[in-house]
Design an enzyme around this catalytic site. Sequence first.
Site, PDB file in Angstrom:
ATOM      1  N   LYS A  60       0.821  -1.211   0.000  1.00  0.00           N
ATOM      2  CA  LYS A  60       0.000   0.000   0.000  1.00  0.00           C
ATOM      3  C   LYS A  60       0.853   1.260   0.000  1.00  0.00           C
ATOM      4  O   LYS A  60       0.416   2.307  -0.468  1.00  0.00           O
ATOM      5  CB  LYS A  60      -0.926   0.018   1.212  1.00  0.00           C
ATOM      6  CG  LYS A  60      -0.213   0.158   2.548  1.00  0.00           C
ATOM      7  CD  LYS A  60      -1.182   0.376   3.689  1.00  0.00           C
ATOM      8  CE  LYS A  60      -0.427   0.598   4.997  1.00  0.00           C
ATOM      9  NZ  LYS A  60      -1.314   0.953   6.112  1.00  0.00           N
ATOM     10  N   ARG A 103      -5.825   0.839  18.147  1.00  0.00           N
ATOM     11  CA  ARG A 103      -6.394   0.852  16.808  1.00  0.00           C
ATOM     12  C   ARG A 103      -7.333  -0.347  16.748  1.00  0.00           C
ATOM     13  O   ARG A 103      -8.165  -0.513  17.635  1.00  0.00           O
ATOM     14  CB  ARG A 103      -5.299   0.853  15.733  1.00  0.00           C
ATOM     15  CG  ARG A 103      -5.782   1.477  14.412  1.00  0.00           C
ATOM     16  CD  ARG A 103      -4.708   1.528  13.344  1.00  0.00           C
ATOM     17  NE  ARG A 103      -4.499   0.233  12.719  1.00  0.00           N
ATOM     18  CZ  ARG A 103      -3.706   0.037  11.665  1.00  0.00           C
ATOM     19  NH1 ARG A 103      -3.034   1.057  11.149  1.00  0.00           N
ATOM     20  NH2 ARG A 103      -3.562  -1.165  11.153  1.00  0.00           N
TER      21      ARG A 103
END
Length: 368
Positions: free
Chosen positions: A43, A138
């Site tokens: 990514k 997260r």
Amino acid sequence: MQENQLQKQYPRLVVDLKKLRHNIDEIVDRCAGCGIAATGVVKGFNGLPEILSVYKDCGTLGIASSRLEHLEQAGKLGLKGPFLSIRIPMLSEIPDLVRIADWSLESERIVLEAIEDECRRQKRRHGAILMVDLGDLREGFWNKEELLALAEETERKFEWIDLIGIGTNLNCYGSIAPTAENLQQLVDLARQVEIRIGRKLQIVSGGSTTSLPLVYKGAMPRGINHLRIGEAMQTAADLEAFWGVSTPELHKDVFTLQAEIVELKDKPSYPVGEIRVDGFGKTESKYVDRGIRRRAIAAVGRLDFSFCSQLLPVNSGIEVLGASSDHLILDVEEAKNEIKMGSIVEFRMYYGPMLYLTNSGYISLVYK
């Protein structure tokens, strides 16, 4: 966009594909020496096919990305899976997730139920890695009993989902460093899951590039057998700069930004007038009065790279002062090599600028 049709040379991003492959091989081998499989995360360069092709037959345990488009591109290029989706899924993307990805990181029962239904429709199996929150706040289960219960349910009740393993993410949001202590918690949880389901897990995924310092120092807990690695293979700058790990074997110039000087003048080093906010609504306290200095402007800006402080000038003596959307402000008073109008200045970079530059429609890409 009209700009993409322009015959422009600069600014441009030069990508050294041979150096990238060297870095991939180095990281894969180092991890393998500790019994750890490394999945290549793509990514960071936005899955650009010319760069993605370098990962073909490179020894990684498949390819990972937060964007399904990148995984689909990897399949079209003939790369080998498993293809791992590393952003916990949206319910709205489940059909594409099942069609494209082999594995995914998971933290919600309702999502697993939707995946099970979609797998049944597509007649396609899917692997789940259940995520554990070890303090970075997260994604992942904070309640460990909830994790254990869902792991057992996934193993016993879901017919089309395979429980591949468990994993964690550290340092991306809460700045919590991976340590031998917190990753040992992951190993201990994996053992508890294995007791519940009566078999050994395939994957205990101990994080990303920020977990590599434990590999380099020989401090990774036994039982961690998987990492998701992007930055260390690509810009290879963070380990030395932020984690104090010497990596002379890794190339730090896989990605090089080249930008043209469009203004060169002697100016005050401290802004003149009432200081309020900049073009992004921030008040900066970074200005230092150093008198009149030779300053240059390069034709590239935060629209292209976002984090100007993470650009590293190749020409020693150049200092990055800041940037607006389209202008990079440089102090070139002490530049080792002469700077003139039209000069091309080069920058290595950390992860952030690579992420933005490879996604900019205003940057020319050159591969070598």
